[in-house]
Write a protein that holds these residues in place. Structure first.
Motif, PDB file in Angstrom:
ATOM      1  N   GLY A  14      -2.196  -1.675  -3.006  1.00 40.49           N
ATOM      2  CA  GLY A  14      -0.837  -1.666  -3.546  1.00 40.49           C
ATOM      3  C   GLY A  14      -0.220  -0.295  -3.453  1.00 40.49           C
ATOM      4  O   GLY A  14      -0.919   0.710  -3.271  1.00 40.49           O
TER       5      GLY A  14
ATOM      6  N   VAL B 139       1.503  16.802  -0.278  1.00 41.15           N
ATOM      7  CA  VAL B 139       0.548  15.864  -0.889  1.00 41.15           C
ATOM      8  C   VAL B 139       0.112  16.486  -2.208  1.00 41.15           C
ATOM      9  O   VAL B 139      -0.286  17.644  -2.232  1.00 41.15           O
ATOM     10  CB  VAL B 139      -0.686  15.684   0.031  1.00 41.15           C
ATOM     11  CG1 VAL B 139      -1.712  14.750  -0.606  1.00 41.15           C
ATOM     12  CG2 VAL B 139      -0.266  15.171   1.403  1.00 41.15           C
TER      13      VAL B 139
ATOM     14  N   TYR C 296     -11.707  15.774   3.103  1.00 40.78           N
ATOM     15  CA  TYR C 296     -11.281  14.885   4.172  1.00 40.78           C
ATOM     16  C   TYR C 296     -11.768  15.501   5.478  1.00 40.78           C
ATOM     17  O   TYR C 296     -11.873  16.729   5.556  1.00 40.78           O
ATOM     18  CB  TYR C 296      -9.754  14.834   4.253  1.00 40.78           C
ATOM     19  CG  TYR C 296      -9.056  14.292   3.034  1.00 40.78           C
ATOM     20  CD1 TYR C 296      -8.945  12.903   2.836  1.00 40.78           C
ATOM     21  CD2 TYR C 296      -8.492  15.119   2.093  1.00 40.78           C
ATOM     22  CE1 TYR C 296      -8.276  12.397   1.733  1.00 40.78           C
ATOM     23  CE2 TYR C 296      -7.830  14.608   0.979  1.00 40.78           C
ATOM     24  CZ  TYR C 296      -7.724  13.243   0.802  1.00 40.78           C
ATOM     25  OH  TYR C 296      -7.086  12.734  -0.289  1.00 40.78           O
TER      26      TYR C 296
ATOM     27  N   ALA D  21       0.432   9.613  -3.601  1.00 41.62           N
ATOM     28  CA  ALA D  21      -0.589   8.550  -3.697  1.00 41.62           C
ATOM     29  C   ALA D  21      -1.476   8.762  -4.920  1.00 41.62           C
ATOM     30  O   ALA D  21      -1.870   7.813  -5.592  1.00 41.62           O
ATOM     31  CB  ALA D  21      -1.436   8.518  -2.441  1.00 41.62           C
ATOM     32  N   GLN D  22      -1.792  10.028  -5.210  1.00 40.79           N
ATOM     33  CA  GLN D  22      -2.729  10.342  -6.293  1.00 40.79           C
ATOM     34  C   GLN D  22      -2.001  10.815  -7.542  1.00 40.79           C
ATOM     35  O   GLN D  22      -2.632  11.265  -8.491  1.00 40.79           O
ATOM     36  CB  GLN D  22      -3.699  11.441  -5.808  1.00 40.79           C
ATOM     37  CG  GLN D  22      -4.400  11.062  -4.507  1.00 40.79           C
ATOM     38  CD  GLN D  22      -5.280  12.173  -3.941  1.00 40.79           C
ATOM     39  OE1 GLN D  22      -5.482  13.198  -4.579  1.00 40.79           O
ATOM     40  NE2 GLN D  22      -5.798  11.966  -2.740  1.00 40.79           N
TER      41      GLN D  22
ATOM     42  N   ASP E 106       3.922  12.672  -0.705  1.00 45.93           N
ATOM     43  CA  ASP E 106       2.779  11.757  -0.724  1.00 45.93           C
ATOM     44  C   ASP E 106       2.171  11.896  -2.117  1.00 45.93           C
ATOM     45  O   ASP E 106       1.346  12.771  -2.373  1.00 45.93           O
ATOM     46  CB  ASP E 106       1.770  12.092   0.373  1.00 45.93           C
ATOM     47  CG  ASP E 106       0.603  11.101   0.390  1.00 45.93           C
ATOM     48  OD1 ASP E 106       0.379  10.452  -0.646  1.00 45.93           O
ATOM     49  OD2 ASP E 106      -0.072  10.991   1.433  1.00 45.93           O
TER      50      ASP E 106
ATOM     51  N   HIS F  91      -4.222   1.606  -4.766  1.00 48.99           N
ATOM     52  CA  HIS F  91      -5.521   1.226  -4.196  1.00 48.99           C
ATOM     53  C   HIS F  91      -6.591   1.296  -5.287  1.00 48.99           C
ATOM     54  O   HIS F  91      -6.464   2.070  -6.233  1.00 48.99           O
ATOM     55  CB  HIS F  91      -5.863   2.206  -3.057  1.00 48.99           C
ATOM     56  CG  HIS F  91      -7.106   1.842  -2.320  1.00 48.99           C
ATOM     57  ND1 HIS F  91      -8.329   2.414  -2.604  1.00 48.99           N
ATOM     58  CD2 HIS F  91      -7.315   0.982  -1.303  1.00 48.99           C
ATOM     59  CE1 HIS F  91      -9.247   1.915  -1.792  1.00 48.99           C
ATOM     60  NE2 HIS F  91      -8.668   1.039  -0.995  1.00 48.99           N
TER      61      HIS F  91
ATOM     62  N   SER G  39       0.241   5.184  -4.588  1.00 49.45           N
ATOM     63  CA  SER G  39      -0.802   4.219  -4.204  1.00 49.45           C
ATOM     64  C   SER G  39      -1.410   3.561  -5.433  1.00 49.45           C
ATOM     65  O   SER G  39      -1.650   4.226  -6.453  1.00 49.45           O
ATOM     66  CB  SER G  39      -1.925   4.908  -3.427  1.00 49.45           C
ATOM     67  OG  SER G  39      -2.979   3.979  -3.184  1.00 49.45           O
TER      68      SER G  39
ATOM     69  N   THR H 136      -5.647  16.052   4.153  1.00 51.21           N
ATOM     70  CA  THR H 136      -5.079  14.866   3.505  1.00 51.21           C
ATOM     71  C   THR H 136      -5.645  13.617   4.150  1.00 51.21           C
ATOM     72  O   THR H 136      -6.403  13.680   5.119  1.00 51.21           O
ATOM     73  CB  THR H 136      -3.533  14.853   3.573  1.00 51.21           C
ATOM     74  OG1 THR H 136      -3.028  13.687   2.881  1.00 51.21           O
ATOM     75  CG2 THR H 136      -3.031  14.798   5.005  1.00 51.21           C
ATOM     76  N   PHE H 137      -5.233  12.457   3.590  1.00 50.89           N
ATOM     77  CA  PHE H 137      -5.660  11.177   4.122  1.00 50.89           C
ATOM     78  C   PHE H 137      -4.850  10.841   5.375  1.00 50.89           C
ATOM     79  O   PHE H 137      -3.707  11.277   5.538  1.00 50.89           O
ATOM     80  CB  PHE H 137      -5.474  10.099   3.044  1.00 50.89           C
ATOM     81  CG  PHE H 137      -6.008   8.765   3.445  1.00 50.89           C
ATOM     82  CD1 PHE H 137      -7.370   8.577   3.627  1.00 50.89           C
ATOM     83  CD2 PHE H 137      -5.157   7.696   3.671  1.00 50.89           C
ATOM     84  CE1 PHE H 137      -7.867   7.347   4.012  1.00 50.89           C
ATOM     85  CE2 PHE H 137      -5.645   6.467   4.058  1.00 50.89           C
ATOM     86  CZ  PHE H 137      -7.003   6.286   4.224  1.00 50.89           C
TER      87      PHE H 137
ATOM     88  N   LYS I 195      -7.606   4.566  -6.968  1.00 53.02           N
ATOM     89  CA  LYS I 195      -6.639   5.432  -7.642  1.00 53.02           C
ATOM     90  C   LYS I 195      -6.676   5.207  -9.157  1.00 53.02           C
ATOM     91  O   LYS I 195      -7.477   4.429  -9.644  1.00 53.02           O
ATOM     92  CB  LYS I 195      -5.238   5.175  -7.061  1.00 53.02           C
ATOM     93  CG  LYS I 195      -5.147   5.410  -5.534  1.00 53.02           C
ATOM     94  CD  LYS I 195      -5.561   6.818  -5.117  1.00 53.02           C
ATOM     95  CE  LYS I 195      -5.048   7.264  -3.771  1.00 53.02           C
ATOM     96  NZ  LYS I 195      -5.721   6.717  -2.594  1.00 53.02           N
TER      97      LYS I 195
ATOM     98  N   SER J 261       0.852  -1.196   0.000  1.00 56.90           N
ATOM     99  CA  SER J 261       0.000   0.000   0.000  1.00 56.90           C
ATOM    100  C   SER J 261       0.882   1.239   0.000  1.00 56.90           C
ATOM    101  O   SER J 261       2.084   1.160   0.272  1.00 56.90           O
ATOM    102  CB  SER J 261      -0.909   0.030   1.232  1.00 56.90           C
ATOM    103  OG  SER J 261      -0.118   0.082   2.408  1.00 56.90           O
ATOM    104  N   CYS J 262       0.264   2.389  -0.265  1.00 58.76           N
ATOM    105  CA  CYS J 262       0.970   3.665  -0.097  1.00 58.76           C
ATOM    106  C   CYS J 262       1.239   3.894   1.386  1.00 58.76           C
ATOM    107  O   CYS J 262       2.277   4.448   1.759  1.00 58.76           O
ATOM    108  CB  CYS J 262       0.108   4.787  -0.674  1.00 58.76           C
ATOM    109  SG  CYS J 262       0.798   6.423  -0.472  1.00 58.76           S
ATOM    110  N   THR J 263       0.305   3.458   2.213  1.00 59.65           N
ATOM    111  CA  THR J 263       0.486   3.559   3.665  1.00 59.65           C
ATOM    112  C   THR J 263       1.797   2.887   4.069  1.00 59.65           C
ATOM    113  O   THR J 263       2.599   3.449   4.828  1.00 59.65           O
ATOM    114  CB  THR J 263      -0.703   2.878   4.384  1.00 59.65           C
ATOM    115  OG1 THR J 263      -1.911   3.536   3.974  1.00 59.65           O
ATOM    116  CG2 THR J 263      -0.571   2.932   5.883  1.00 59.65           C
TER     117      THR J 263
HETATM  118  C1  LIG Z   1      -5.039   6.866  -1.045  1.00 55.49           C
HETATM  119  C2  LIG Z   1      -4.107   7.742  -0.285  1.00 55.49           C
HETATM  120  C3  LIG Z   1      -3.227   7.217   0.674  1.00 55.49           C
HETATM  121  C4  LIG Z   1      -3.229   5.784   1.094  1.00 55.49           C
HETATM  122  O1  LIG Z   1      -3.040   4.891   0.066  1.00 55.49           O
HETATM  123  P1  LIG Z   1      -3.145   3.301   0.364  1.00 55.49           P
HETATM  124  O2  LIG Z   1      -2.508   2.698  -0.842  1.00 55.49           O
HETATM  125  O3  LIG Z   1      -4.614   3.003   0.460  1.00 55.49           O
HETATM  126  O4  LIG Z   1      -2.419   3.029   1.608  1.00 55.49           O
HETATM  127  C5  LIG Z   1      -2.331   8.085   1.288  1.00 55.49           C
HETATM  128  N1  LIG Z   1      -2.314   9.397   0.998  1.00 55.49           N
HETATM  129  C6  LIG Z   1      -3.176   9.942   0.096  1.00 55.49           C
HETATM  130  C7  LIG Z   1      -3.102  11.408  -0.188  1.00 55.49           C
HETATM  131  C8  LIG Z   1      -4.104   9.134  -0.547  1.00 55.49           C
HETATM  132  O5  LIG Z   1      -4.966   9.672  -1.425  1.00 55.49           O
END
Ligand SMILES: *Cc1c(COP(=O)(O)O)cnc(C)c1O
Length: 378
Positions: free
Chosen positions: A190, A128, A322, A156-157, A154, A180, A178, A82-83, A183, A56-58
């Motif tokens: 992932g 982010v 968020y 992720a997106q 970050d 996920h 990310s 943010t997430f 995405k 995951s991105c996490t």
């Molecule tokens: C989706 C997201 C995450 C987490 O991604 P995962 O792959 O679900 O862990 C973290 N930060 C941001 C900004 C996201 O949009």
């Protein structure tokens, strides 16, 4: 009338063929041929020194927090908008998130707010790239450099989006992607850690492989493999990597298709923006975005609630996010707001995300547009 869901995960290519190959390879754990292919593709496209797939991105952010050597009391500056994982990854190492304001145009971290939040305990900055729109990285990197701070994107997106023609994920010392299912490029769950600063490569591989020097062992650099550092199990299975590789091969058509839908929305809502009913996303000239999110900003929370209900009556699922992290129970316990974050609170009350996925039909897009007009054009 079928419901238009907010998100729809879509197969785009050879997902099943590659999963079959992974099974035929008799290598189902991590770091096999498909993992290596995905990493090579990411390294090529993004231009990072090393990419490591994670589950995951996490997880990638957690690896970044270990690599940044975050200790109890260290401060990490990030947006509140943010997430959860952006902050949680650092809290797990004892770090304290310091939440700052975002810019009104992109809803990305405000570099001027960062400068005010820096203290002697600041260790890193985490921009982010919201909605796949780049943060203003030149100013941010210059500021980080001046204060000797690490920058962890970050992203992720941010897949396949860029800042002044540099891919997102290639700008900080470290970055996290990310995959996920919500995405643009997916493998269910992932992610990937991207390493731009070579100093971190060797330790990253150790952290990735449960704290062992297994990667060195396989390259023949050491004659036995053993526990050498902290780490965890961050590798995804080859089955997921096979699925992901099929998606990564199609990242250009995926982005093109999403941009087409994004632009249809954008044109459709121009008149409502001109009439003062809403605000559309703003894309600064310095970035090429990837159409990850189409959002609208409404005048207030009452109008947003009414809009979401009208959309529902048209069979359209829209969502918002968020909850600002500085106002969340864990955010208050483990972090702090560096200033009054009233703008972040305000946008989080007024933002709505519209359905956006690959292969949305004109009929589906039009139904969403009609529903928005029905709610707002009176
Ligand atoms: C989706 C997201 C995450 C987490 O991604 P995962 O792959 O679900 O862990 C973290 N930060 C941001 C900004 C996201 O949009």
């Amino acid at each position: 009338m079928s419901t238009i869901s907010f998100n729809r995960p879509t197969l785009v290519g050879k997902e099943f063929e590659y999963i079959q190959q992974a099974i035929d390879n008799l290598h189902l754990s991590g770091n096999g041929p498909f993992t290596k292919e995905c990493q090579r593709l990411l390294e090529q496209r993004i231009g990072c020194a090393k990419a490591l797939l994670t589950h995951s991105c996490t997880a990638a952010l957690e690896m970044a927090a270990i690599l940044a050597d975050i200790r109890p009391g260290d401060e990490i500056i990030m947006p509140s908008f943010t997430f959860v994982s952006t902050a949680n990854a650092f809290v797990l190492r004892g770090g304290a998130p310091v939440f700052v304001e975002v810019r009104p145009d992109t809803l990305n971290i405000d570099v001027k707010a960062i400068e005010k939040a820096i203290t002697s305990r600041t260790k890193a900055i985490v921009p982010v790239h919201y909605a796949g729109v780049a943060s203003d990285m030149d100013e941010l990197l210059e500021l980080a450099d001046r204060h000797g701070l690490l920058v962890i994107e970050d992203a992720a997106q941010g897949i396949n989006a860029s800042y002044k023609e540099r891919p997102l994920g290639s700008l900080g010392h470290l970055a996290a992607l990310s995959f996920h299912e919500t995405k643009n490029v997916i493998s269910g769950e992932g992610g990937a850690l991207l390493i731009n600063d070579e100093r971190f490569v060797e330790r990253a591989e150790i952290i990735w492989e449960k704290g062992t020097n297994r990667a060195n062992f396989f390259r023949g650099q050491v004659d036995k493999y053993t526990w050498v550092d902290i780490g965890s199990s961050y590798l995804p299975s080859e089955i997921l990597a096979a699925f992901l590789f099929a998606q990564l091969e199609e990242v250009q058509p995926i982005t093109r298709d999403r941009l087409k839908t994004w632009n249809q929305y954008h044109r459709a809502f121009e008149a409502l923006e001109a009439a003062g009913k809403l605000r559309r996303p703003i894309i600064p000239a310095y970035c090429e975005h990837n159409a990850h999110i189409y959002y609208l900003l409404l005048p207030d929370i009452t109008i947003r609630t009414a809009l979401i209900n009208t959309l529902k009556s048209f069979g359209v699922n829209a969502i918002f996010h968020y909850v600002p992290l500085h106002s969340s129970p864990a955010g208050r316990k483990y972090g702090r707001a560096s200033e009054d974050l009233s703008f972040t609170q305000d946008i989080s009350d007024r933002l709505v995300r519209l359905p956006l996925w690959i292969d949305m039909s004109d009929e589906e897009i039009n139904r969403v547009v009609e529903a928005v007009y029905a709610a707002l054009d009176s």
